[in-house]
Write an enzyme that holds these catalytic residues in place. Structure first.
Site, PDB file in Angstrom:
ATOM      1  N   GLY A  30       0.325   0.110   6.191  1.00  0.00           N
ATOM      2  CA  GLY A  30      -0.441  -1.000   6.744  1.00  0.00           C
ATOM      3  C   GLY A  30       0.419  -1.975   7.506  1.00  0.00           C
ATOM      4  N   LYS A  71     -13.587   0.646  -1.608  1.00  0.00           N
ATOM      5  CA  LYS A  71     -13.266   0.767  -3.049  1.00  0.00           C
ATOM      6  C   LYS A  71     -14.515   0.552  -3.908  1.00  0.00           C
ATOM      7  CE  LYS A  71      -8.342  -0.183  -2.918  1.00  0.00           C
ATOM      8  NZ  LYS A  71      -8.212  -0.898  -1.622  1.00  0.00           N
TER       9      LYS A  71
HETATM   10  O1  O7M Z   1       1.225  -0.983   3.734  1.00  0.00           O
HETATM   11  P1  O7M Z   1       0.485  -2.163   3.145  1.00  0.00           P
HETATM   12  O2  O7M Z   1       1.012  -2.597   1.829  1.00  0.00           O
HETATM   13  O3  O7M Z   1       0.292  -3.278   4.127  1.00  0.00           O
HETATM   14  O4  O7M Z   1      -1.027  -1.655   2.901  1.00  0.00           O
HETATM   15  C1  O7M Z   1      -1.349  -0.776   1.891  1.00  0.00           C
HETATM   16  C2  O7M Z   1      -2.793  -0.372   1.989  1.00  0.00           C
HETATM   17  O5  O7M Z   1      -3.088   0.566   0.963  1.00  0.00           O
HETATM   18  C3  O7M Z   1      -3.780  -1.523   1.830  1.00  0.00           C
HETATM   19  O6  O7M Z   1      -4.842  -1.294   2.725  1.00  0.00           O
HETATM   20  C4  O7M Z   1      -4.253  -1.412   0.397  1.00  0.00           C
HETATM   21  O7  O7M Z   1      -5.607  -1.782   0.230  1.00  0.00           O
HETATM   22  C5  O7M Z   1      -4.122   0.099   0.141  1.00  0.00           C
HETATM   23  N1  O7M Z   1      -3.848   0.452  -1.271  1.00  0.00           N
HETATM   24  C6  O7M Z   1      -2.742  -0.035  -1.920  1.00  0.00           C
HETATM   25  O8  O7M Z   1      -1.922  -0.750  -1.349  1.00  0.00           O
HETATM   26  N2  O7M Z   1      -2.545   0.302  -3.245  1.00  0.00           N
HETATM   27  C7  O7M Z   1      -3.379   1.092  -3.940  1.00  0.00           C
HETATM   28  O9  O7M Z   1      -3.142   1.376  -5.095  1.00  0.00           O
HETATM   29  C8  O7M Z   1      -4.506   1.616  -3.283  1.00  0.00           C
HETATM   30  C9  O7M Z   1      -4.705   1.304  -1.940  1.00  0.00           C
HETATM   31  C10 O7M Z   1      -5.776   1.978  -1.277  1.00  0.00           C
HETATM   32  O10 O7M Z   1      -5.742   2.405  -0.157  1.00  0.00           O
HETATM   33  O11 O7M Z   1      -6.844   2.212  -2.015  1.00  0.00           O
HETATM   34  C11 O7M Z   1      -7.884   2.902  -1.476  1.00  0.00           C
END
Ligand code: O7M
Length: 231
Positions: A205, A74
Site C-alpha cells: 500500500g 472485510k
Molecule cells: O502496505 P500498507 O501497510 O500501506 O497496506 C497494507 C494493506 O493491507 C492495507 O490495505 C490493509 O488494510 C491490508 N491488510 C493489512 O495490512 N493487514 C492484514 O492483516 C490484512 C490486510 C488486508 O488486506 O486484509 C484484507
C-alpha cells in the site's frame, strides 16, 4: 480483468496495490503508470467511502481490462447484510471482495460464498492478520478458520507477510489457494517475504501510494523480486 487473467499476470509480477488513501500522484495517474507492473488493485473501505460508489465504478470500468479489482470491505456480518454489501461490490465493478473468516459458515460465510458464486465474484477470506495484536486473539483461530473455509470450497485467503509461518501453514493446508499477503513495506516485512513463504501475491500500500514517483518505486520492487528469484 477476470481471475484467470489475474493469475496469469503473476508470471510477470506478484504485486497488488492497496489503495487506502488518495495516491500522491492521483488514482488515475497511478493506474496509468502501474499497468505493466501490477494486475491487482485493492480498494480499502476508507477509500471507497471517501470517493463514493459512482466514482469507484467509473474507475473500475475505465480500467476493467487492465486490473483485477478487489473490494476490501472485510465483511464480518450475517449473511443477509453480507448479501447487501456484495450487491454493492458487484455494482461498483469489482472482481473480488474480502470477508473475515471468524464469522463461521452457518448464516454467514455459506451465504456469502453462494452469493459470490452467483455474481461471479471471487472471495478472499482473512485467515490471519499482520499487526502484533492479531496474535492476541484472531490468529489463534487460524487453523479452524482455514479448515472451516475449506469445507465450502473457499480458495482465496489473506495471510500476513509479517508472520510468514501462517502463509507456510496455509499453503500446506490448501496447496491450490490464492494467497494474498499484506505487511510488506510500511509494516516491516521485506519485499518478497510473503512470496518466498508461499503467497501468490503481495499487497503493498503506502510504499506505492505515498510515493512521489511510483514508477521508480514499482521498478525498484520488481528488481528486488528478480534478485530474490520470485519472478
Ligand atoms: O502496505 P500498507 O501497510 O500501506 O497496506 C497494507 C494493506 O493491507 C492495507 O490495505 C490493509 O488494510 C491490508 N491488510 C493489512 O495490512 N493487514 C492484514 O492483516 C490484512 C490486510 C488486508 O488486506 O486484509 C484484507
Amino acid at each position: 480483468m477476470n481471475l484467470s487473467g489475474f493469475i496469469k499476470f503473476r508470471e510477470k509480477s506478484p504485486l497488488i496495490i492497496a489503495v487506502d488513501v488518495e495516491p500522491e500522484i492521483s488514482i488515475e495517474g497511478l493506474l496509468e503508470q502501474a499497468k505493466n507492473y501490477v494486475a491487482g488493485v485493492k480498494f480499502g473501505l476508507p477509500y471507497i467511502l471517501r470517493k463514493g460508489a459512482s466514482e469507484i465504478k467509473r474507475i473500475t470500468y475505465r480500467y476493467r481490462d487492465n486490473y483485477f479489482f478487489i473490494a476490501d470491505i472485510k465483511l464480518a456480518d450475517i449473511g443477509f447484510v453480507g448479501g447487501l454489501m456484495i450487491d454493492l461490490v458487484k455494482e461498483m465493478g469489482f472482481n473480488a471482495f474480502i470477508a473475515h473468516g471468524f464469522i463461521g459458515l452457518e448464516g454467514a460465510l455459506k451465504e456469502i460464498k453462494k452469493k459470490a458464486d452467483e455474481l461471479g465474484l471471487f472471495l478472499f477470506v482473512v485467515a490471519a492478520m499482520s499487526h502484533p495484536g492479531a496474535e492476541e486473539i484472531f490468529n489463534r483461530n487460524f487453523i479452524s478458520i482455514v479448515e472451516t473455509c475449506k469445507k465450502i470450497g473457499i480458495d482465496g485467503y489473506v495471510a500476513p507477510a509479517t508472520l510468514p509461518r501462517y502463509i507456510r501453514e496455509l499453503r500446506d493446508l490448501n496447496p491450490n489457494a490464492v494467497i494474498i499477503s499484506p505487511g510488506v513495506g510500511a509494516q516491516g516485512a521485506r519485499v518478497g517475504d510473503g512470496i518466498s513463504s508461499g503467497a501468490t501475491f503481495e499487497i503493498v500500500g503506502r510504499r506505492i501510494t505515498l510515493s512521489r514517483d511510483p514508477l521508480v518505486t514499482l521498478r525498484e520492487l520488481m528488481s528486488i523480486y528478480k534478485d530474490r528469484g520470485v519472478i
